[in-house]
Design a protein around this motif. Structure first.
Motif, PDB file in Angstrom:
ATOM      1  N   GLU A 112      -1.876 -31.168 -11.718  1.00  0.00           N
ATOM      2  CA  GLU A 112      -1.798 -32.180 -12.763  1.00  0.00           C
ATOM      3  C   GLU A 112      -1.364 -33.559 -12.261  1.00  0.00           C
ATOM      4  N   ARG A 113      -0.653 -33.617 -11.133  1.00  0.00           N
ATOM      5  CA  ARG A 113      -0.029 -34.894 -10.771  1.00  0.00           C
ATOM      6  C   ARG A 113      -0.352 -35.394  -9.365  1.00  0.00           C
ATOM      7  N   LEU A 114      -0.707 -34.497  -8.466  1.00  0.00           N
ATOM      8  CA  LEU A 114      -0.937 -34.928  -7.090  1.00  0.00           C
ATOM      9  C   LEU A 114      -2.265 -35.667  -6.977  1.00  0.00           C
ATOM     10  N   ARG A 115      -2.214 -36.875  -6.450  1.00  0.00           N
ATOM     11  CA  ARG A 115      -3.402 -37.685  -6.217  1.00  0.00           C
ATOM     12  C   ARG A 115      -3.345 -38.261  -4.803  1.00  0.00           C
ATOM     13  N   LEU A 116      -4.497 -38.345  -4.160  1.00  0.00           N
ATOM     14  CA  LEU A 116      -4.560 -38.975  -2.854  1.00  0.00           C
ATOM     15  C   LEU A 116      -4.352 -40.475  -2.990  1.00  0.00           C
ATOM     16  N   SER A 117      -3.728 -41.073  -1.994  1.00  0.00           N
ATOM     17  CA  SER A 117      -3.582 -42.524  -1.973  1.00  0.00           C
ATOM     18  C   SER A 117      -4.945 -43.174  -1.788  1.00  0.00           C
ATOM     19  N   PRO A 118      -5.129 -44.383  -2.293  1.00  0.00           N
ATOM     20  CA  PRO A 118      -6.410 -45.082  -2.114  1.00  0.00           C
ATOM     21  C   PRO A 118      -6.783 -45.171  -0.634  1.00  0.00           C
ATOM     22  N   ILE A 137       2.485 -39.486  -4.974  1.00  0.00           N
ATOM     23  CA  ILE A 137       3.722 -39.029  -5.621  1.00  0.00           C
ATOM     24  C   ILE A 137       4.745 -38.547  -4.604  1.00  0.00           C
ATOM     25  N   GLU A 138       5.981 -38.415  -5.065  1.00  0.00           N
ATOM     26  CA  GLU A 138       7.016 -37.662  -4.367  1.00  0.00           C
ATOM     27  C   GLU A 138       7.051 -36.292  -5.040  1.00  0.00           C
ATOM     28  N   CYS A 139       6.561 -35.273  -4.356  1.00  0.00           N
ATOM     29  CA  CYS A 139       6.399 -33.957  -4.988  1.00  0.00           C
ATOM     30  C   CYS A 139       7.701 -33.427  -5.567  1.00  0.00           C
ATOM     31  N   ILE A 140       8.801 -33.609  -4.845  1.00  0.00           N
ATOM     32  CA  ILE A 140      10.061 -33.038  -5.326  1.00  0.00           C
ATOM     33  C   ILE A 140      10.496 -33.697  -6.631  1.00  0.00           C
ATOM     34  N   ASP A 141      10.192 -34.982  -6.812  1.00  0.00           N
ATOM     35  CA  ASP A 141      10.531 -35.650  -8.068  1.00  0.00           C
ATOM     36  C   ASP A 141       9.730 -35.063  -9.217  1.00  0.00           C
ATOM     37  N   GLU A 142       8.455 -34.766  -8.956  1.00  0.00           N
ATOM     38  CA  GLU A 142       7.601 -34.214 -10.007  1.00  0.00           C
ATOM     39  C   GLU A 142       7.961 -32.760 -10.315  1.00  0.00           C
ATOM     40  N   ILE A 143       8.364 -32.004  -9.282  1.00  0.00           N
ATOM     41  CA  ILE A 143       8.854 -30.643  -9.531  1.00  0.00           C
ATOM     42  C   ILE A 143      10.100 -30.711 -10.408  1.00  0.00           C
ATOM     43  N   ALA A 144      10.995 -31.631 -10.085  1.00  0.00           N
ATOM     44  CA  ALA A 144      12.240 -31.773 -10.846  1.00  0.00           C
ATOM     45  C   ALA A 144      11.968 -32.151 -12.291  1.00  0.00           C
ATOM     46  N   PHE A 185       4.005 -25.730   0.418  1.00  0.00           N
ATOM     47  CA  PHE A 185       3.095 -25.424  -0.689  1.00  0.00           C
ATOM     48  C   PHE A 185       2.029 -26.508  -0.797  1.00  0.00           C
ATOM     49  N   PHE A 186       2.433 -27.762  -0.607  1.00  0.00           N
ATOM     50  CA  PHE A 186       1.514 -28.889  -0.761  1.00  0.00           C
ATOM     51  C   PHE A 186       0.790 -29.224   0.547  1.00  0.00           C
ATOM     52  N   THR A 187       1.487 -29.160   1.677  1.00  0.00           N
ATOM     53  CA  THR A 187       0.808 -29.498   2.944  1.00  0.00           C
ATOM     54  C   THR A 187      -0.269 -28.466   3.273  1.00  0.00           C
ATOM     55  N   SER A 190       5.706 -21.322 -10.539  1.00  0.00           N
ATOM     56  CA  SER A 190       4.415 -21.806 -11.031  1.00  0.00           C
ATOM     57  C   SER A 190       4.414 -23.319 -11.243  1.00  0.00           C
ATOM     58  N   ALA A 191       5.613 -23.910 -11.307  1.00  0.00           N
ATOM     59  CA  ALA A 191       5.703 -25.360 -11.467  1.00  0.00           C
ATOM     60  C   ALA A 191       5.073 -26.092 -10.289  1.00  0.00           C
ATOM     61  N   LEU A 192       5.102 -25.468  -9.113  1.00  0.00           N
ATOM     62  CA  LEU A 192       4.516 -26.099  -7.937  1.00  0.00           C
ATOM     63  C   LEU A 192       3.006 -26.282  -8.122  1.00  0.00           C
ATOM     64  N   GLN A 193       2.348 -25.255  -8.626  1.00  0.00           N
ATOM     65  CA  GLN A 193       0.908 -25.356  -8.851  1.00  0.00           C
ATOM     66  C   GLN A 193       0.593 -26.378  -9.925  1.00  0.00           C
ATOM     67  N   ARG A 194       1.435 -26.464 -10.924  1.00  0.00           N
ATOM     68  CA  ARG A 194       1.222 -27.463 -11.980  1.00  0.00           C
ATOM     69  C   ARG A 194       1.305 -28.873 -11.415  1.00  0.00           C
ATOM     70  N   VAL A 195       2.276 -29.109 -10.535  1.00  0.00           N
ATOM     71  CA  VAL A 195       2.391 -30.430  -9.913  1.00  0.00           C
ATOM     72  C   VAL A 195       1.144 -30.733  -9.102  1.00  0.00           C
ATOM     73  N   TYR A 196       0.676 -29.736  -8.340  1.00  0.00           N
ATOM     74  CA  TYR A 196      -0.524 -29.948  -7.530  1.00  0.00           C
ATOM     75  C   TYR A 196      -1.739 -30.244  -8.413  1.00  0.00           C
TER      76      TYR A 196
END
Length: 280
Positions: A142-148, A87-94, A173-175, A134-140
């Motif tokens: 619910e949406r953050l996935r490692l690439s194959p 994902i692009e984290c900033i897009d998911e935060i938005a 926050f994510f790194t 708290s939206a940052l933790q939700r993105v991490y």
């Protein structure tokens, strides 16, 4: 040169056709879905033919020097958004603000090199003003996935003695969480400003743009006592090109056309562990 062909399925017939087109002396399997075509006489004209043939067959390819090993390198450096993670984290935060289309459009333009990264980051982060942190933790969660292939690639790199660097135009926050989760050696990213539990629409400190990404790779290599040509650098967007340019091997992963055109290797179909057959 060796020509490495690999895909998501074991299409030996397609590999044989492309090996014949390349004039390879012999073809050997180097993995479940990967083949090494040996003693290929590289030329720009041949590369253009192989590009077209591999795209039609949905195969990734790379021309590599025979005998090169993963342990010849000392560092693997990765972009985060759309490279190490899907994902692009900033897009998911938005998206938590109902602003994903607006932010994603700026992200895409920046990754294509149409907008200077600093400007694009400032514009996107400003749109997040007032969002609960708290939206940052939700993105991490619910949406953050490692690439194959990410974990396989990192495990092989560590076994071969390489150090790992995650350098991102995204956010600490994510790194920070990726560093702990994956056992990475170094990380560097932008820090979102939070006041009273809300995002202010600003970042704290300097911006990790294309120049800072390059400087970070150079700093870490200097700290490790190695030349930057001993690094493998992986990215997908225009702001990764400068750090990719100082590497000994640059890898475009699911990348924009401007990045694929300048990288040593482009992985369009296989996972991040697609770099491993290059050294088999």
């Amino acid at each position: 040169m060796n020509l490495i062909l690999q895909g998501l399925s074991a299409d030996s017939a397609a590999a044989s056709r492309i090996a014949a087109l390349a004039g390879a002396a012999r073809v050997l399997p180097v993995g479940a879905n990967a083949y090494r075509c040996e003693q290929v006489q590289y030329s720009d004209a041949l590369k253009a033919e192989i590009d077209a043939a591999c795209l039609a067959a949905r195969l990734d390819h790379a021309f590599v020097e025979a005998g090169r090993k993963l342990s010849d390198f000392g560092l693997v450096a990765m972009d985060m958004d759309s490279t190490l993670i899907t994902i692009e984290c900033i897009d998911e935060i938005a998206d938590m603000q109902g602003l994903k289309p607006q932010v994603a459009a700026i992200t895409e333009a920046a990754m294509r090199g149409e907008i200077e990264f600093r400007e694009s980051l400032a514009r996107r982060v400003a749109l997040l003003q007032g969002l609960d942190a708290s939206a940052l933790q939700r993105v991490y969660d619910e949406r953050l996935r490692l690439s194959p292939g990410a974990e396989n690639m990192l495990a092989a790199a560590k076994t071969a003695g390489l150090k790992t660097l995650l350098v991102s135009g995204g956010f600490t926050f994510f790194t920070d969480r990726m560093k702990e989760r994956l056992g990475l050696d170094f990380t560097h990213a932008n820090q979102l400003e939070v006041v009273d539990g809300k995002l202010t629409g600003k970042v704290v400190g300097g911006i990790v743009d294309a120049d800072e990404k390059q400087r970070t790779v150079e700093r870490v290599c200097a700290q490790l006592g190695i030349d930057t040509r001993k690094s493998i650098v992986m990215g997908d967007g225009a702001n990764d090109l400068k750090m990719m340019g100082v590497a000994g091997l640059s890898v475009a992963f699911r990348a924009k056309p401007v990045v694929r055109a300048q990288a040593d290797v482009a992985l369009n179909f296989v996972g991040l562990d697609g770099i491993l057959p290059l050294f088999a």
